[in-house]
Scaffold this motif. Structure first.
Motif, PDB file in Angstrom:
ATOM      1  N   GLU A 181       0.845  -1.196   0.000  1.00 15.71           N
ATOM      2  CA  GLU A 181       0.000   0.000   0.000  1.00 15.71           C
ATOM      3  C   GLU A 181       0.876   1.239   0.000  1.00 15.71           C
ATOM      4  O   GLU A 181       1.971   1.252   0.565  1.00 15.71           O
ATOM      5  CB  GLU A 181      -0.905   0.032   1.239  1.00 15.71           C
ATOM      6  N   ILE A 182       0.373   2.286  -0.631  1.00 12.53           N
ATOM      7  CA  ILE A 182       1.002   3.605  -0.616  1.00 12.53           C
ATOM      8  C   ILE A 182      -0.084   4.625  -0.284  1.00 12.53           C
ATOM      9  O   ILE A 182      -1.165   4.604  -0.886  1.00 12.53           O
ATOM     10  CB  ILE A 182       1.655   3.946  -1.967  1.00 12.53           C
ATOM     11  N   GLY A 183       0.181   5.497   0.691  1.00 12.98           N
ATOM     12  CA  GLY A 183      -0.813   6.481   1.090  1.00 12.98           C
ATOM     13  C   GLY A 183      -0.211   7.843   1.318  1.00 12.98           C
ATOM     14  O   GLY A 183       1.007   8.049   1.192  1.00 12.98           O
ATOM     15  N   THR A 184      -1.064   8.782   1.647  1.00 19.76           N
ATOM     16  CA  THR A 184      -0.606  10.141   1.909  1.00 19.76           C
ATOM     17  C   THR A 184       0.213  10.175   3.192  1.00 19.76           C
ATOM     18  O   THR A 184       0.151   9.269   4.018  1.00 19.76           O
ATOM     19  CB  THR A 184      -1.808  11.083   2.031  1.00 19.76           C
ATOM     20  N   GLY A 185       0.956  11.251   3.352  1.00 19.23           N
ATOM     21  CA  GLY A 185       1.832  11.368   4.503  1.00 19.23           C
ATOM     22  C   GLY A 185       3.063  10.496   4.388  1.00 19.23           C
ATOM     23  O   GLY A 185       3.647  10.118   5.410  1.00 19.23           O
ATOM     24  N   ASP A 186       3.454  10.178   3.154  1.00 19.14           N
ATOM     25  CA  ASP A 186       4.600   9.290   2.919  1.00 19.14           C
ATOM     26  C   ASP A 186       4.435   7.974   3.675  1.00 19.14           C
ATOM     27  O   ASP A 186       5.299   7.543   4.446  1.00 19.14           O
ATOM     28  CB  ASP A 186       5.910   9.964   3.331  1.00 19.14           C
ATOM     29  N   ARG A 187       3.304   7.342   3.443  1.00 16.98           N
ATOM     30  CA  ARG A 187       2.998   6.071   4.111  1.00 16.98           C
ATOM     31  C   ARG A 187       3.205   4.920   3.128  1.00 16.98           C
ATOM     32  O   ARG A 187       2.650   4.904   2.030  1.00 16.98           O
ATOM     33  CB  ARG A 187       1.555   6.065   4.616  1.00 16.98           C
ATOM     34  N   TYR A 188       3.987   3.949   3.562  1.00 17.42           N
ATOM     35  CA  TYR A 188       4.269   2.761   2.763  1.00 17.42           C
ATOM     36  C   TYR A 188       4.091   1.535   3.654  1.00 17.42           C
ATOM     37  O   TYR A 188       4.590   1.491   4.780  1.00 17.42           O
ATOM     38  CB  TYR A 188       5.693   2.804   2.204  1.00 17.42           C
ATOM     39  N   ARG A 189       3.382   0.559   3.136  1.00 16.92           N
ATOM     40  CA  ARG A 189       3.097  -0.655   3.917  1.00 16.92           C
ATOM     41  C   ARG A 189       3.282  -1.883   3.037  1.00 16.92           C
ATOM     42  O   ARG A 189       2.821  -1.917   1.892  1.00 16.92           O
ATOM     43  CB  ARG A 189       1.668  -0.625   4.468  1.00 16.92           C
ATOM     44  N   LEU A 190       3.963  -2.880   3.591  1.00 21.20           N
ATOM     45  CA  LEU A 190       4.164  -4.159   2.918  1.00 21.20           C
ATOM     46  C   LEU A 190       3.941  -5.258   3.942  1.00 21.20           C
ATOM     47  O   LEU A 190       4.594  -5.281   4.989  1.00 21.20           O
ATOM     48  CB  LEU A 190       5.577  -4.251   2.341  1.00 21.20           C
ATOM     49  N   ASP A 191       2.990  -6.141   3.666  1.00 23.10           N
ATOM     50  CA  ASP A 191       2.733  -7.246   4.591  1.00 23.10           C
ATOM     51  C   ASP A 191       2.400  -8.497   3.797  1.00 23.10           C
ATOM     52  O   ASP A 191       1.952  -8.432   2.643  1.00 23.10           O
ATOM     53  CB  ASP A 191       1.598  -6.907   5.566  1.00 23.10           C
ATOM     54  N   GLY A 192       2.608  -9.634   4.417  1.00 24.47           N
ATOM     55  CA  GLY A 192       2.342 -10.902   3.754  1.00 24.47           C
ATOM     56  C   GLY A 192       2.552 -12.064   4.698  1.00 24.47           C
ATOM     57  O   GLY A 192       2.947 -11.903   5.858  1.00 24.47           O
ATOM     58  N   ALA A 193       2.274 -13.249   4.191  1.00 20.21           N
ATOM     59  CA  ALA A 193       2.414 -14.477   4.968  1.00 20.21           C
ATOM     60  C   ALA A 193       2.670 -15.629   4.018  1.00 20.21           C
ATOM     61  O   ALA A 193       2.267 -15.592   2.849  1.00 20.21           O
ATOM     62  CB  ALA A 193       1.176 -14.739   5.821  1.00 20.21           C
ATOM     63  N   VAL A 194       3.345 -16.653   4.522  1.00 21.42           N
ATOM     64  CA  VAL A 194       3.596 -17.859   3.754  1.00 21.42           C
ATOM     65  C   VAL A 194       3.362 -19.056   4.664  1.00 21.42           C
ATOM     66  O   VAL A 194       3.742 -19.040   5.849  1.00 21.42           O
ATOM     67  CB  VAL A 194       5.033 -17.869   3.169  1.00 21.42           C
ATOM     68  N   ASN A 195       2.688 -20.053   4.137  1.00 23.04           N
ATOM     69  CA  ASN A 195       2.379 -21.271   4.875  1.00 23.04           C
ATOM     70  C   ASN A 195       3.154 -22.426   4.243  1.00 23.04           C
ATOM     71  O   ASN A 195       3.048 -22.675   3.041  1.00 23.04           O
ATOM     72  CB  ASN A 195       0.877 -21.555   4.839  1.00 23.04           C
ATOM     73  N   LEU A 196       3.925 -23.140   5.074  1.00 24.85           N
ATOM     74  CA  LEU A 196       4.791 -24.204   4.577  1.00 24.85           C
ATOM     75  C   LEU A 196       4.464 -25.518   5.283  1.00 24.85           C
ATOM     76  O   LEU A 196       4.687 -25.644   6.502  1.00 24.85           O
ATOM     77  CB  LEU A 196       6.266 -23.858   4.818  1.00 24.85           C
ATOM     78  N   LEU A 198       5.565 -28.906   6.421  1.00 21.86           N
ATOM     79  CA  LEU A 198       6.875 -29.523   6.619  1.00 21.86           C
ATOM     80  C   LEU A 198       6.794 -31.043   6.700  1.00 21.86           C
ATOM     81  O   LEU A 198       7.826 -31.699   6.772  1.00 21.86           O
ATOM     82  CB  LEU A 198       7.523 -28.983   7.897  1.00 21.86           C
ATOM     83  N   GLY A 199       5.629 -31.584   6.711  1.00 19.29           N
ATOM     84  CA  GLY A 199       5.443 -33.029   6.799  1.00 19.29           C
ATOM     85  C   GLY A 199       3.968 -33.347   6.844  1.00 19.29           C
ATOM     86  O   GLY A 199       3.111 -32.472   6.667  1.00 19.29           O
ATOM     87  N   GLU A 200       3.672 -34.601   7.112  1.00 18.91           N
ATOM     88  CA  GLU A 200       2.272 -35.015   7.119  1.00 18.91           C
ATOM     89  C   GLU A 200       1.483 -34.342   8.235  1.00 18.91           C
ATOM     90  O   GLU A 200       0.324 -33.987   8.061  1.00 18.91           O
ATOM     91  CB  GLU A 200       2.187 -36.534   7.278  1.00 18.91           C
ATOM     92  N   ASP A 201       2.116 -34.140   9.394  1.00 15.64           N
ATOM     93  CA  ASP A 201       1.423 -33.572  10.547  1.00 15.64           C
ATOM     94  C   ASP A 201       2.116 -32.336  11.101  1.00 15.64           C
ATOM     95  O   ASP A 201       1.880 -31.955  12.247  1.00 15.64           O
ATOM     96  CB  ASP A 201       1.310 -34.630  11.659  1.00 15.64           C
ATOM     97  N   VAL A 202       2.977 -31.704  10.306  1.00 16.08           N
ATOM     98  CA  VAL A 202       3.716 -30.531  10.767  1.00 16.08           C
ATOM     99  C   VAL A 202       3.602 -29.430   9.722  1.00 16.08           C
ATOM    100  O   VAL A 202       3.739 -29.694   8.516  1.00 16.08           O
ATOM    101  CB  VAL A 202       5.203 -30.855  11.031  1.00 16.08           C
ATOM    102  N   ALA A 203       3.331 -28.205  10.170  1.00 13.63           N
ATOM    103  CA  ALA A 203       3.222 -27.067   9.254  1.00 13.63           C
ATOM    104  C   ALA A 203       3.736 -25.814   9.949  1.00 13.63           C
ATOM    105  O   ALA A 203       3.632 -25.667  11.174  1.00 13.63           O
ATOM    106  CB  ALA A 203       1.777 -26.867   8.799  1.00 13.63           C
ATOM    107  N   LEU A 204       4.294 -24.910   9.155  1.00 18.41           N
ATOM    108  CA  LEU A 204       4.858 -23.654   9.658  1.00 18.41           C
ATOM    109  C   LEU A 204       4.233 -22.497   8.890  1.00 18.41           C
ATOM    110  O   LEU A 204       4.090 -22.553   7.668  1.00 18.41           O
ATOM    111  CB  LEU A 204       6.375 -23.639   9.483  1.00 18.41           C
ATOM    112  N   ARG A 205       3.871 -21.443   9.619  1.00 19.97           N
ATOM    113  CA  ARG A 205       3.331 -20.232   8.994  1.00 19.97           C
ATOM    114  C   ARG A 205       4.102 -19.028   9.523  1.00 19.97           C
ATOM    115  O   ARG A 205       4.257 -18.872  10.751  1.00 19.97           O
ATOM    116  CB  ARG A 205       1.837 -20.073   9.291  1.00 19.97           C
ATOM    117  N   VAL A 206       4.591 -18.206   8.612  1.00 20.98           N
ATOM    118  CA  VAL A 206       5.356 -17.014   8.971  1.00 20.98           C
ATOM    119  C   VAL A 206       4.665 -15.804   8.354  1.00 20.98           C
ATOM    120  O   VAL A 206       4.370 -15.791   7.147  1.00 20.98           O
ATOM    121  CB  VAL A 206       6.815 -17.108   8.486  1.00 20.98           C
ATOM    122  N   ALA A 207       4.385 -14.798   9.166  1.00 20.98           N
ATOM    123  CA  ALA A 207       3.747 -13.562   8.709  1.00 20.98           C
ATOM    124  C   ALA A 207       4.619 -12.383   9.105  1.00 20.98           C
ATOM    125  O   ALA A 207       5.238 -12.390  10.174  1.00 20.98           O
ATOM    126  CB  ALA A 207       2.349 -13.416   9.310  1.00 20.98           C
TER     127      ALA A 207
END
Length: 246
Positions: A181-196, A198-207
């Motif tokens: 996002e880019i907004g007034t007042g020199d505002r910049y925002r970057l956000d996201g997440a990834v879900n990985l 790692l196995g049959e019963d294991v998962a990792l999520r990083v945001a």
């Protein structure tokens, strides 16, 4: 007497014919060849009683806001929440200890020396000072506003209500998202997440989140600005160790 009998028979005939027409008309409007099926409204799942349940089965006054609704309303902080949850109000103060939450206009006057009457929970963990949640929110699954005393399940501090915030948990499939996002007042925002997975019963999520805001005005002489910068990262690891333990 004869006229009365004629009139009664006419009324009964009209009522019977109208009922028959209504019964015959229903299949024509509900079963149309080639028409798409009626959309499924779906079920709203809440955790207001410390377990996943359908909203209509929970005897509590709840305002449940899913991730799609929060994104559509551009809810990025708790200050933005009253736009779609009008029963909730938040008051700022000098510092995080001065933040006050109220539901239907009722709430404790402060929370520096007493427990807040509107309790705040993040993924089931009690946040003693709601001011600690006044930063930028990221990767939310849902927010529930519970009205009324919730002392049975949420403790004596939830005498007016509770704010239950849930973040997205790791899933068993690879997925991710990224937004800028880019907004007034020199505002910049970057956000996201990834879900990985790692196995049959294991998962990792990083945001993660980075937001730079220079502010709408500056102090002459010193050059100080009114904006604020936010940096946040969260990692969640989920492992299913057995059928009864995750």
């Amino acid at each position: 007497m004869k006229s009365f009998l004629y009139l009664t028979s006419i009324v009964l005939t009209c009522a019977t014919s109208n009922a028959a027409l209504a019964q015959e008309a229903q299949p024509q409007t509900s079963e149309i060849e080639g028409a798409p099926p009626a959309p499924d409204a779906g079920e709203i799942i809440v955790t207001a009683q410390r377990r996943s349940e359908r909203l209509q089965d929970v005897p509590i006054a709840i305002t449940s806001l899913g991730s799609a609704r929060l994104e559509a309303a551009n809810v990025q902080t708790l200050q933005d929440l009253p736009r779609i949850a009008p029963t909730l109000r938040g008051g700022n103060g000098p510092g995080t200890s001065g933040v006050r939450l109220s539901i239907h206009g009722i709430g404790s006057l402060g929370n520096s020396a007493i427990e807040p009457s509107v309790a705040t929970f993040l993924d089931g963990v009690y946040i003693a000072r709601p001011g600690a949640m006044y930063g930028a929110l990221l990767d939310l699954d849902a927010i529930e506003v519970l009205s009324g005393p919730q002392g049975t399940l949420f403790g004596r501090n939830a005498s007016v209500g509770a704010l239950n915030i849930r973040t997205k948990a790791p899933t068993d499939r690879f997925e991710g998202n990224l937004a800028a996002e880019i907004g007034t007042g020199d505002r910049y925002r970057l956000d996201g997440a990834v879900n990985l997975p790692l196995g049959e019963d294991v998962a990792l999520r990083v945001a993660g989140l980075v937001q730079l805001f220079d502010g709408y005005w500056k102090t002459t002489g010193t050059g100080g600005r009114s904006g604020v910068d936010n940096y946040a990262v969260r990692g969640t690891l989920r492992a299913r160790l057995s059928d009864s333990l995750t």
